[in-house]
Write an enzyme that holds these catalytic residues in place. Structure first.
Site, PDB file in Angstrom:
ATOM      1  N   GLU A 194      40.857  50.083  34.344  1.00 25.48           N
ATOM      2  CA  GLU A 194      41.589  49.928  33.072  1.00 25.48           C
ATOM      3  C   GLU A 194      41.736  51.259  32.344  1.00 25.48           C
ATOM      4  OE1 GLU A 194      39.562  46.731  30.992  1.00 25.48           O
ATOM      5  OE2 GLU A 194      40.778  45.275  32.046  1.00 25.48           O
ATOM      6  N   GLU A 396      41.794  41.682  38.425  1.00 29.80           N
ATOM      7  CA  GLU A 396      40.888  40.886  37.582  1.00 29.80           C
ATOM      8  C   GLU A 396      41.685  39.761  36.939  1.00 29.80           C
ATOM      9  OE1 GLU A 396      38.614  42.945  34.581  1.00 29.80           O
ATOM     10  OE2 GLU A 396      38.303  44.666  35.898  1.00 29.80           O
TER      11      GLU A 396
HETATM   12  C1  BG6 Z   1      37.920  43.941  31.851  1.00 32.00           C
HETATM   13  C2  BG6 Z   1      36.886  44.842  32.424  1.00 32.00           C
HETATM   14  O1  BG6 Z   1      38.350  44.509  30.671  1.00 32.00           O
HETATM   15  O2  BG6 Z   1      37.569  42.682  31.417  1.00 32.00           O
HETATM   16  C3  BG6 Z   1      35.620  44.159  32.887  1.00 32.00           C
HETATM   17  O3  BG6 Z   1      37.398  45.646  33.450  1.00 32.00           O
HETATM   18  C4  BG6 Z   1      35.263  43.046  31.927  1.00 32.00           C
HETATM   19  O4  BG6 Z   1      34.613  45.124  33.028  1.00 32.00           O
HETATM   20  C5  BG6 Z   1      36.399  42.044  31.898  1.00 32.00           C
HETATM   21  O5  BG6 Z   1      34.042  42.428  32.175  1.00 32.00           O
HETATM   22  C6  BG6 Z   1      36.156  40.830  31.027  1.00 32.00           C
HETATM   23  O6  BG6 Z   1      35.766  41.221  29.745  1.00 32.00           O
HETATM   24  P1  BG6 Z   1      34.438  40.650  29.111  1.00 32.00           P
HETATM   25  O7  BG6 Z   1      34.271  41.378  27.832  1.00 32.00           O
HETATM   26  O8  BG6 Z   1      34.686  39.200  28.951  1.00 32.00           O
HETATM   27  O9  BG6 Z   1      33.338  40.938  30.067  1.00 32.00           O
END
Ligand code: BG6
Length: 500
Positions: A194, A396
């Site tokens: 990101e 993701e």
């Molecule tokens: C993304 C990141 O922004 O979102 C991850 O690359 C992160 O590292 C994921 O865990 C989800 O966000 P969160 O705050 O729910 O863990």
């Protein structure tokens, strides 16, 4: 050209899950690892933090932590979910689901504990050798992020993190070390997770103590430029070490809808979306877009950007584009300066187009305020494909929520299945329209520590980990209903999304 109008995923499609070392591994002080920025983030309960991001730590606070003044605090990312010791069991579970790929990061501080060390730490290198071997034993390809919110702490303290050009060389040395070491084991790489996150979280994304800089905007754009150059330089080195390597960009996708059909709202959304394209333009087309140059000029920001940098960017673009997608956002034009987003509004005197975030009345939110929008994933994929025509990897996606382990030692997470199914269905629609999709790694296939709030109770996994926000629990693993559902999805290459 023949388009796959049936929407079947290619046989080579990479199904799997994605993680980051600092949220997964634990063992922060084992195997010669040095402190990383993530190790400084303490747990703040949701009530105290009111659900907001708790990742930013000041230099002053870091000094107190290192001094031992904060020993009563709990730092969840130091402990993760103990993958460091349990990786064999975890990988076995991934294999049981049929993973083709496992996205993970190498914690830079395991390889170069201080970031600027002369020689790499053999114990750290050996750990990842073992993990990769275990994955390959089950025919699971590792996909490795080089920097996922875990800059060696010394680079932040002694050099100011990515705000300093010197970091590029330390990063290159680290990248070269791991490219050479794992050139037979890893094919897919991502230089930064990101990369846009620097805009909001300079400490997390790049070890920058922003409170120590007078001109915050300039510092952020400078640090981003150095990361872009570093990314392009290691792309070049990667190709020299192994021409089969595939290097991808990775963006935290913020897809903005206009709140109405009023032309000012449309324009506001367009300007907000340009923030995404700023990054992908540089990494996929090799050049800064004109709207960025205009924006920098307008804000009197002159950056350290050399002719050589621009050439490196131009000549070393990525092989594929990846992004994370959790929600869509909505904006309206705003004249209220205090509520404005960072956006590339170019012309002076047209501030009325400046985007302000508003809630989308058509969408429901998760407990953490993420607006659930599967169609938004399709909109984002189509936009990126139409603009760049490079293979797309969804690196993701997932639902972070509270799960309860029942007496039957499982979690009936039909809500998670519904979320993932709806998103994968939309990916299929993109395939039907001719988009080249190469993989999908849902976030946190095993419950891990949240990046944003450091909670363990915000769970994304197919596998439940018995540990609470403070690290109490057995850390035993349990399969949720979604485990069997995802296994079926992979087995049928996305044909059967109904699952169990
Ligand atoms: C993304 C990141 O922004 O979102 C991850 O690359 C992160 O590292 C994921 O865990 C989800 O966000 P969160 O705050 O729910 O863990």
């Amino acid at each position: 050209m023949e388009v796959n109008v049936k929407g079947t995923f290619p046989d080579s499609f990479l199904w799997g899950g994605a993680t980051a070392a600092n949220q997964l591994e634990g063992a922060y002080n084992e195997g010669g690892k040095g402190f990383s920025t993530a190790d400084m983030v303490k747990f703040v309960s949701r009530n105290e933090s009111s659900g907001t991001n708790t990742e930013t730590v000041s230099l002053d606070e870091v000094k107190h932590i290192l001094n031992g003044d904060r020993d009563e605090e709990y730092y969840p990312k130091r402990w993760g979910v103990d993958f460091y010791h349990q990786y064999k069991e975890d990988i076995k579970l991934f294999a049981e689901m049929g993973f083709k790929v496992f996205r993970m990061s190498i914690n830079w501080g395991r390889i170069y504990p201080n970031g600027d060390d002369e020689v790499p730490n053999e114990k750290g290198l050996k750990f990842y050798d073992d993990v990769f071997d275990e994955l390959l034993k089950y025919n699971i390809q590792p996909l490795v992020t080089l920097s996922h919110y875990e800059t060696p702490l010394n680079l932040a303290i002694a050099y100011g993190g990515w705000a300093n050009r010197k970091i590029i060389d330390f990063y290159i040395k680290y990248a070269e070390t791991v490219f050479k070491r794992y050139k037979e084991k890893v094919k897919y790489w991502m230089p930064f997770n990101e990369i846009n996150m620097m805009l909001n979280l300079p400490f997390t994304a790049g070890g920058v103590f922003i409170e120590n800089h007078d001109n915050e905007l300039k510092t952020i754009f400078q640090a981003l430029h150095y990361q872009m150059v570093a990314s392009a330089k290691v792309t070049k080195i990667a190709q020299e070490i192994n021409p089969d390597f595939k290097i991808g960009s990775m963006l935290g996708m913020s897809m903005y809808y206009p709140k109405s059909s009023h032309p000012n709202d449309i324009l506001a959304a367009q300007y907000a979306n340009r923030v995404n394209y700023h990054f992908i333009d540089i990494q996929a087309k090799g050049e800064y877009p004109n709207f960025t140059w205009a924006y920098l000029q307008k804000n009197n920001i002159s950056l350290d950007i050399t002719e050589e940098d621009l050439l490196i960017l131009k000549e070393n673009t990525v092989d594929y584009i990846s992004f994370s997608y959790y929600y869509s956002l909505c904006v309206g034009a705003s004249e209220d300066k205090s509520k404005r987003l960072i956006a590339f509004v170019p012309e002076r005197g047209h501030d009325e187009f400046h985007p302000m975030k508003v809630a989308n009345p058509y969408l429901e939110c998760t407990e953490w305020g993420f607006q659930i929008d599967p169609v938004g994933l399709r909109v984002a994929i189509n936009e990126v494909w139409d603009r760049y025509h490079k293979p797309i990897f969804i690196s993701e996606n997932g639902l972070g929520t509270i799960d309860m382990l029942g007496e039957d030692k499982t979690v009936h997470d039909d809500y998670r299945i519904a979320y993932l199914k709806d998103h994968i269905e939309q990916m299929k629609e993109c395939v039907k329209e001719g988009v080249e999709m190469i993989g999908y790694t849902s976030w946190g296939p095993i419950d891990i520590v949240s990046a944003g709030t450091s909670e363990r109770s915000k769970r994304y996994g197919y596998i439940y980990v018995d540990a609470d926000d403070y690290g109490n629990g057995t850390f035993n693993r349990y399969k949720k209903d979604s485990f069997y559902w995802y296994k079926k999805v992979i087995e049928t290459n996305g044909e059967n999304l109904e699952g169990i």
